[in-house]
Design a protein around this motif. Structure first.
Motif: not given
Length: 400
Positions: A159-161, A164-168, A226-228, A362-365
């Motif tokens: 959730r911080y990389v 993966y932000f870009k893919v989201k 799964i979390d992603f 608040q954290p993203t995760s």
């Protein structure tokens, strides 16, 4: 699709490196207040986090470490000489110099130690999976609500990389079209065992092999992917099927060395396949999201977008338009999502942990997202071990 929209997409796909640089700049511009950290759990993961923490600016100071196993504690003290050491985590939590704790213990201890840490007024970085089972996840959500001034971050670092932000973002903006299928694997050709020193039991050292302490491959590996999916689609599975077995390592272990689970997402009309084996390493890590306009194929810190034939034709037309950003195709006909590999995901997660503490964010995760993924892991293991189809229940919607 209009030419203008494809021009926009072409530029966006070429901007991954800029996003990575912007995120790094944002991280490095934060408040540099030092946070005193205590480590509870000094095994491979705890020591790994310690090493990554040293790559950060001087925002954390390790002041205490704790483990119930003497040899683990001594290994950690070699990497962190001179800090206070404890064998009882409650004694560490009484230490007023400790502001926050990293909890990297066997899974069955996550809930009780996190609950003690919150009660002691500490901020918490809790390794994944957040809890051993669903009831513990529900209780930790309620406990965290009683301590709103404290940060509880869960170690799902994707959730911080930046990748993966870009893919989201690509998913949200429709670059892949309608995604119906996800394929994930995390394979290895290794028995997953650690050496057991004289005087210690296999259950103490190789706790991942035993059901009383561990969620096995699903909890330790597949939970990240799964979390992603939960995060990227703002969703959760509605049905969970699974199978598995101890198919190669007949060595007394209880958790599967070969597992496959299928998660059905009804709202998204989507299927997710998540599998892992300890008997073959050829494919290693695979994470593919398949849509009507293209596929994203991810490794841990690199990724490629493969457009479908019609999408590729349109992108190539736009690429030839004067003024359009040039698309860089690789030899397989894909477009690199980021031009440079990022750092280890834990680096970004620790950076965010510091910012959340110092800026009261608040954290993203967080405890809600961590609980949702913990439920997924629990249901996946239940499905695999009992040969049943597990259903999502309204009581698992912790944010409502």
């Amino acid at each position: 699709m209009s030419r203008r929209k494809f021009l926009h997409q072409a530029g966006a796909l070429a901007s991954g490196l800029l996003l990575h640089q912007q995120l790094l700049a944002a991280f490095n511009s934060g408040i540099q207040q030092t946070v005193n950290i205590g480590f509870i759990g000094c095994g491979d993961r705890g020591r790994g986090i310690l090493h990554i923490m040293r790559e950060l600016p001087a925002v954390f100071r390790v002041t205490a470490v704790c483990d119930v196993l003497d040899f683990r504690l001594q290994e950690m003290l070699k990497d962190a000489p001179g800090v206070k050491s404890y064998k009882d985590h409650r004694k560490l939590l009484e230490d007023k110099e400790v502001h926050a704790v990293i909890i990297a213990t066997p899974l069955n201890l996550h809930y009780s130690i996190a609950a003690d840490a919150l009660a002691a007024g500490k901020h918490v970085f809790l390794e994944k999976t957040m809890t051993y089972n669903i009831p513990e996840a529900a209780k930790l959500v309620q406990l965290a609500k009683q301590h709103p001034a404290q940060v509880l971050q869960v170690g799902h670092q994707y959730r911080y990389v930046p990748l993966y932000f870009k893919v989201k973002e690509m998913i949200e903006k429709g670059y892949l079209g309608k995604i119906t299928h996800i394929d994930c694997r995390w394979d290895r050709n290794w028995n997953w065992r650690r050496n057991v020193p004289a005087g210690y039991s296999d259950k103490q050292v190789n706790w991942r092999m035993y059901k009383a302490y561990s969620g096995g491959l699903v909890a330790e590996l597949l939970s990240h992917q799964i979390d992603f999916i939960n995060w990227a689609f703002d969703t959760h599975p509605d049905e969970v099927l699974g199978t598995g077995g101890i198919d190669f390592y007949k060595d007394g272990r209880e958790t599967f060395d070969n597992v496959q689970v299928i998660l059905r997402y009804n709202k998204e009309n989507m299927i997710g396949n998540f599998g892992a084996t300890c008997g073959n390493s050829r494919e290693g890590y695979i994470f593919k999201l398949k849509g009507t306009k293209g596929t994203v194929a991810l490794l841990v810190n690199s990724g490629i977008f493969y457009p479908e034939p019609e999408t590729r034709k349109e992108l190539q037309v736009v690429d030839g338009v004067s003024g359009a950003t040039k698309i860089e195709w690789n030899t397989d006909g894909g477009i690199p999502i980021l031009k440079e590999k990022g750092k280890d995901g834990t680096w970004y997660a620790l950076k965010d942990f510091h910012q959340c503490i110092t800026e009261k964010k608040q954290p993203t995760s967080n405890v809600i997202t961590g609980a949702t993924t913990a439920v997924c892991v629990h249901l996946a293991n239940a499905a695999a071990y009992t040969h049943t189809i597990q259903k999502w229940k309204p009581s698992y919607n912790f944010s409502s």
